[in-house]
Design a protein around this motif. Structure first.
Motif, PDB file in Angstrom:
ATOM      1  N   MET A   1       0.848  -1.181   0.000  1.00 18.30           N
ATOM      2  CA  MET A   1       0.000   0.000   0.000  1.00 18.30           C
ATOM      3  C   MET A   1       0.888   1.238   0.000  1.00 18.30           C
ATOM      4  O   MET A   1       2.018   1.214   0.488  1.00 18.30           O
ATOM      5  N   ALA A   2       0.337   2.315  -0.553  1.00 15.88           N
ATOM      6  CA  ALA A   2       1.096   3.557  -0.665  1.00 15.88           C
ATOM      7  C   ALA A   2       0.954   4.376   0.617  1.00 15.88           C
ATOM      8  O   ALA A   2      -0.100   4.413   1.242  1.00 15.88           O
ATOM      9  N   ARG A   3       2.030   5.032   1.007  1.00 19.95           N
ATOM     10  CA  ARG A   3       2.024   5.971   2.125  1.00 19.95           C
ATOM     11  C   ARG A   3       2.283   7.370   1.588  1.00 19.95           C
ATOM     12  O   ARG A   3       2.610   7.543   0.424  1.00 19.95           O
ATOM     13  N   GLY A   4       2.150   8.354   2.473  1.00 13.54           N
ATOM     14  CA  GLY A   4       2.399   9.720   2.032  1.00 13.54           C
ATOM     15  C   GLY A   4       3.793   9.906   1.487  1.00 13.54           C
ATOM     16  O   GLY A   4       4.006  10.677   0.545  1.00 13.54           O
ATOM     17  N   THR A   5       4.756   9.186   2.061  1.00 10.26           N
ATOM     18  CA  THR A   5       6.138   9.308   1.594  1.00 10.26           C
ATOM     19  C   THR A   5       6.356   8.651   0.246  1.00 10.26           C
ATOM     20  O   THR A   5       7.415   8.824  -0.364  1.00 10.26           O
ATOM     21  N   ASP A   6       5.371   7.887  -0.235  1.00 12.36           N
ATOM     22  CA  ASP A   6       5.485   7.223  -1.533  1.00 12.36           C
ATOM     23  C   ASP A   6       4.854   8.044  -2.657  1.00 12.36           C
ATOM     24  O   ASP A   6       4.786   7.581  -3.794  1.00 12.36           O
ATOM     25  N   VAL A   7       4.379   9.232  -2.334  1.00  9.16           N
ATOM     26  CA  VAL A   7       3.650  10.044  -3.318  1.00  9.16           C
ATOM     27  C   VAL A   7       4.509  11.231  -3.766  1.00  9.16           C
ATOM     28  O   VAL A   7       5.167  11.857  -2.953  1.00  9.16           O
ATOM     29  N   TYR A   8       4.508  11.502  -5.051  1.00 10.49           N
ATOM     30  CA  TYR A   8       5.159  12.710  -5.556  1.00 10.49           C
ATOM     31  C   TYR A   8       4.140  13.578  -6.274  1.00 10.49           C
ATOM     32  O   TYR A   8       3.086  13.097  -6.729  1.00 10.49           O
ATOM     33  N   ALA A 167       2.055  -7.456  -8.091  1.00  7.45           N
ATOM     34  CA  ALA A 167       1.089  -7.155  -9.143  1.00  7.45           C
ATOM     35  C   ALA A 167       0.261  -5.911  -8.843  1.00  7.45           C
ATOM     36  O   ALA A 167      -0.576  -5.504  -9.651  1.00  7.45           O
ATOM     37  N   GLU A 168       0.478  -5.320  -7.652  1.00  6.00           N
ATOM     38  CA  GLU A 168      -0.304  -4.131  -7.327  1.00  6.00           C
ATOM     39  C   GLU A 168      -0.056  -3.009  -8.328  1.00  6.00           C
ATOM     40  O   GLU A 168      -0.977  -2.356  -8.793  1.00  6.00           O
ATOM     41  N   GLY A 169       1.209  -2.799  -8.642  1.00  6.04           N
ATOM     42  CA  GLY A 169       1.538  -1.761  -9.615  1.00  6.04           C
ATOM     43  C   GLY A 169       1.428  -0.363  -9.048  1.00  6.04           C
ATOM     44  O   GLY A 169       0.853  -0.134  -7.994  1.00  6.04           O
ATOM     45  N   ASN A 170       2.007   0.591  -9.754  1.00  6.07           N
ATOM     46  CA  ASN A 170       1.927   1.994  -9.407  1.00  6.07           C
ATOM     47  C   ASN A 170       1.141   2.728 -10.486  1.00  6.07           C
ATOM     48  O   ASN A 170       1.101   2.298 -11.635  1.00  6.07           O
ATOM     49  N   TYR A 171       0.517   3.829 -10.103  1.00  7.44           N
ATOM     50  CA  TYR A 171      -0.257   4.580 -11.085  1.00  7.44           C
ATOM     51  C   TYR A 171      -0.155   6.070 -10.780  1.00  7.44           C
ATOM     52  O   TYR A 171       0.339   6.490  -9.728  1.00  7.44           O
ATOM     53  N   LYS A 204      -9.530  14.437 -15.250  1.00  5.99           N
ATOM     54  CA  LYS A 204      -8.639  13.568 -14.486  1.00  5.99           C
ATOM     55  C   LYS A 204      -8.552  12.223 -15.197  1.00  5.99           C
ATOM     56  O   LYS A 204      -9.567  11.643 -15.592  1.00  5.99           O
ATOM     57  N   THR A 205      -7.323  11.733 -15.370  1.00  7.88           N
ATOM     58  CA  THR A 205      -7.120  10.410 -15.949  1.00  7.88           C
ATOM     59  C   THR A 205      -6.198   9.613 -15.035  1.00  7.88           C
ATOM     60  O   THR A 205      -5.550  10.161 -14.145  1.00  7.88           O
ATOM     61  N   LEU A 206      -6.116   8.295 -15.278  1.00  4.06           N
ATOM     62  CA  LEU A 206      -5.307   7.406 -14.444  1.00  4.06           C
ATOM     63  C   LEU A 206      -4.346   6.596 -15.309  1.00  4.06           C
ATOM     64  O   LEU A 206      -4.574   5.408 -15.576  1.00  4.06           O
ATOM     65  N   PRO A 207      -3.260   7.208 -15.759  1.00  3.41           N
ATOM     66  CA  PRO A 207      -2.266   6.452 -16.532  1.00  3.41           C
ATOM     67  C   PRO A 207      -1.583   5.401 -15.648  1.00  3.41           C
ATOM     68  O   PRO A 207      -1.375   5.616 -14.454  1.00  3.41           O
ATOM     69  N   ASP A 208      -1.240   4.278 -16.243  1.00  7.39           N
ATOM     70  CA  ASP A 208      -0.492   3.254 -15.509  1.00  7.39           C
ATOM     71  C   ASP A 208       0.939   3.721 -15.300  1.00  7.39           C
ATOM     72  O   ASP A 208       1.526   4.420 -16.131  1.00  7.39           O
ATOM     73  N   GLY A 209       1.524   3.296 -14.187  1.00  2.00           N
ATOM     74  CA  GLY A 209       2.933   3.565 -13.946  1.00  2.00           C
ATOM     75  C   GLY A 209       3.190   4.942 -13.367  1.00  2.00           C
ATOM     76  O   GLY A 209       2.305   5.794 -13.299  1.00  2.00           O
ATOM     77  N   THR A 210       4.415   5.151 -12.922  1.00  2.00           N
ATOM     78  CA  THR A 210       4.847   6.432 -12.358  1.00  2.00           C
ATOM     79  C   THR A 210       6.244   6.747 -12.869  1.00  2.00           C
ATOM     80  O   THR A 210       6.910   5.908 -13.475  1.00  2.00           O
ATOM     81  N   ARG A 211       6.685   7.962 -12.617  1.00  2.00           N
ATOM     82  CA  ARG A 211       8.038   8.353 -12.927  1.00  2.00           C
ATOM     83  C   ARG A 211       8.880   8.273 -11.651  1.00  2.00           C
ATOM     84  O   ARG A 211       8.352   8.162 -10.537  1.00  2.00           O
TER      85      ARG A 211
END
Length: 454
Positions: A1-8, A167-171, A204-211
């Motif tokens: 699961m994502a935490r605040g520190t995992d968000v950019y 398999a959760e993946g990032n978005y 608003k869109t939800l592209p797969d993956g992150t930078r």
């Protein structure tokens, strides 16, 4: 699961409202530190009001309607955040250039939008008084202006949700066609400058993956702290701005975006046109505090009058107000002394670019962050044509030396040349010190000066 520190969070200007930018164009400086975000998308649900028994209602009686995107983002007022937000929150011009990848991780200038693989970049153009050499060294002296009928620059906002496993993946949550609807600047004792934004977008869109976010390696993300903040006022026939002994300040710019422009045969907003920009704010202080020194008008001759603010409202006088935020941790060279300098009048080799009466300068070398430094001097007057800076009081403690540099702090200066002040709410409620808030509305000519090094 994502935490605040995992968000950019990242912001990139767009060419126009309906043309988003890809996340592949994000570079260092686009990724910003933030305190919290509440961005989201929404879709209208529409139901027909046909009278029927519920058992025979059909799915055709309801439909998905228009979509919208928007929310709030809170920031600490760092130089990087201000560098990115101020061009978007004020009315500035922009230049569009087209680039394409050179195949080696870099880019080259494209011939135009029809060039294969071309993508646009927007260059913001506030008025920057910094010299060519200063700009190369990361020094900027920008002035931003609120214009009657001015346009805001749209941008794409990315919120990368990282931290996925397996398999959760990032978005990414991608908000396109965004404009800053409101921006607020707030300062409190024992706190940093806080910036709150209301941002509205087209989609608003939800592209797969992150930078992978990248941030500057140098310690450039320094912030404005309360001990460098002040408020200054001038009214009636007062000659100069004088400092008000305040404990908190607030200022809001509201561009009153039209968020309800929808058309037939389309579910997205067609525009986010700017309305009339409202400027409002307040400051908090102790009632009856001495320290406002000046003359309100020729009749009352109010010198250091404790009822200054209440008289200002009752006599229906307009005033000028200026909020200043300074930071001595990253000083900027304003110039070097030339021949002819005295202890009270410093003659510079080049014309001063950013000094104003009431500012502080640091003479010579030493620790600029020391608040009690004897090398700091208050400025009484500046003559750009004569290239002179007149110091208040007795001036320098010794004869000036030609070639010695004088430095100024990094600063954010918000200037409101015309405000109307409401009567402060100074009321006795208990046995403690009476404190209150004075609210005001600003009008034409509002400018923001941002002088900094990154």
């Amino acid at each position: 699961m994502a935490r605040g520190t995992d968000v950019y969070l990242a912001i990139k200007p767009q060419v126009d409202l309906q043309t988003p930018v890809p996340d592949t164009t994000l570079v260092t400086g686009d990724y910003l530190g933030f305190d919290s975000e509440a961005m989201g998308g929404s879709r209208q649900s529409v139901q027909a009001r046909t009278i029927k028994r519920s058992s025979v209602r059909k799915s055709a009686s309801s439909a998905n309607g228009t979509i919208a995107a928007g929310g709030t983002v809170d920031f600490t007022g760092t130089q990087l955040v201000l560098d990115k937000l101020l061009p978007l929150a004020t009315h500035t011009s922009s230049t569009v250039q087209w680039f394409k990848s050179n195949g080696s991780g870099g880019e080259t200038v494209a011939s135009g939008p029809n060039d294969a693989g071309a993508y646009p970049k927007v260059t913001m153009t506030p008025v920057d008084a910094a010299t060519v050499g200063e700009k190369a060294a990361g020094v900027h002296r920008n002035t931003y202006t609120l214009l009657d009928g001015g346009k805001l620059t749209p941008f794409t906002l990315f919120i990368g949700m990282m931290g996925g496993e397996g398999a959760e993946g990032n978005y990414t949550r991608k908000f396109t066609g965004c404009k800053i609807n409101t921006i607020s600047f707030g300062m409190r004792v024992n706190d940093f400058l806080k910036i709150t934004t209301d941002i509205q977008g087209v989609e608003k869109t939800l592209p797969d993956g992150t930078r992978t976010p990248t941030y500057p390696l140098d310690e450039v993300e320094y912030s404005y702290f309360f001990d460098g903040a002040s408020a200054h006022i001038k009214a009636g026939n007062m000659a100069d701005l004088v400092e008000i002994p305040v404990s908190a300040t607030d200022l809001e710019l509201n561009h009153n975006l039209n968020t309800e422009d929808y058309r037939l045969h389309a579910i997205k907003r067609q525009s986010l046109d700017e309305g009339i920009t409202d400027v409002s704010g307040s400051f908090e202080m102790t009632a009856g505090a001495r320290g406002i020194d000046g003359t309100l008008n020729a009749v009352s001759q109010l010198q250091n009058d404790r009822a200054f603010l209440e008289r200002l409202n009752l006599e229906a006088k307009a005033a000028s107000l200026e909020y200043r935020y300074i930071d001595w941790t990253r000083p900027i060279v304003e110039g070097a002394l030339a021949t002819g300098s005295t202890r009270t009048v410093l003659k510079l080799a080049e014309a001063p670019l950013s000094l104003r009466p009431g500012d502080e300068v640091f003479y010579g070398s030493g620790d600029t962050t020391n608040q009690d430094s004897t090398a700091k001097y208050r400025v009484a007057a500046v003559d750009v044509a004569a290239k002179t800076v007149t110091l208040a009081g007795a001036g320098l403690s010794s004869d000036p030396v030609e070639g010695t540099e004088i430095r100024i702090p990094s600063m954010l200066r918000i200037k409101l040349p015309y405000i109307r002040l409401e009567e402060p709410d100074f009321h006795a409620r208990d046995t403690s010190t009476i404190r209150g808030t004075a609210r005001f509305s600003g009008f034409s000519g509002v400018t923001i000066e941002h002088i900094y090094k990154i």
